[in-house]
Every structure is written in C-alpha cells, then in structure tokens.
Design a protein around this motif. Structure first.
Motif: not given
Length: 50
Positions: A11-14, A20-28
């Motif tokens: 749940i925390a990562l999702f 927190y980690f700074g990843w770019d996830d525009p598409d999920g």
C-alpha cells in the motif's frame, strides 16, 4: 504477521512510491507491475501452503 507487513509495504509503495523514490509513472506501468507482483506472490504463497 508477515502478510500484514507485506500488505502495508504494498500500500505504501502503490500510494506513495512515486513521491518517495522519485520515479516517473505517467502511464501507471510501475503501479501495474507492483500490483501484478503482489497478486502473483499471494498465489504462489497459497500454492506453497497447500
């Protein structure tokens, strides 16, 4: 106990992993990978238990 920790980490990562980690996830895609790995982990744990 371990299952509860795994659920909390998932749940925390999702929910907050991108901040927190700074990843770019525009598409999920990262969230999809997290959900898939969590579901596969549940299934493999269930199969190993029986």
């Amino acid at each position: 106990m371990v299952g509860g920790i795994a659920i909390a980490i998932f749940i925390a990562l999702f929910g907050f992993g991108a901040k927190y980690f700074g990843w770019d996830d525009p598409d999920g895609k990262v969230q999809l990978a997290l959900a898939t790995s969590f579901i596969l982990g549940i299934l493999s744990g269930y199969k190993a238990r029986s």
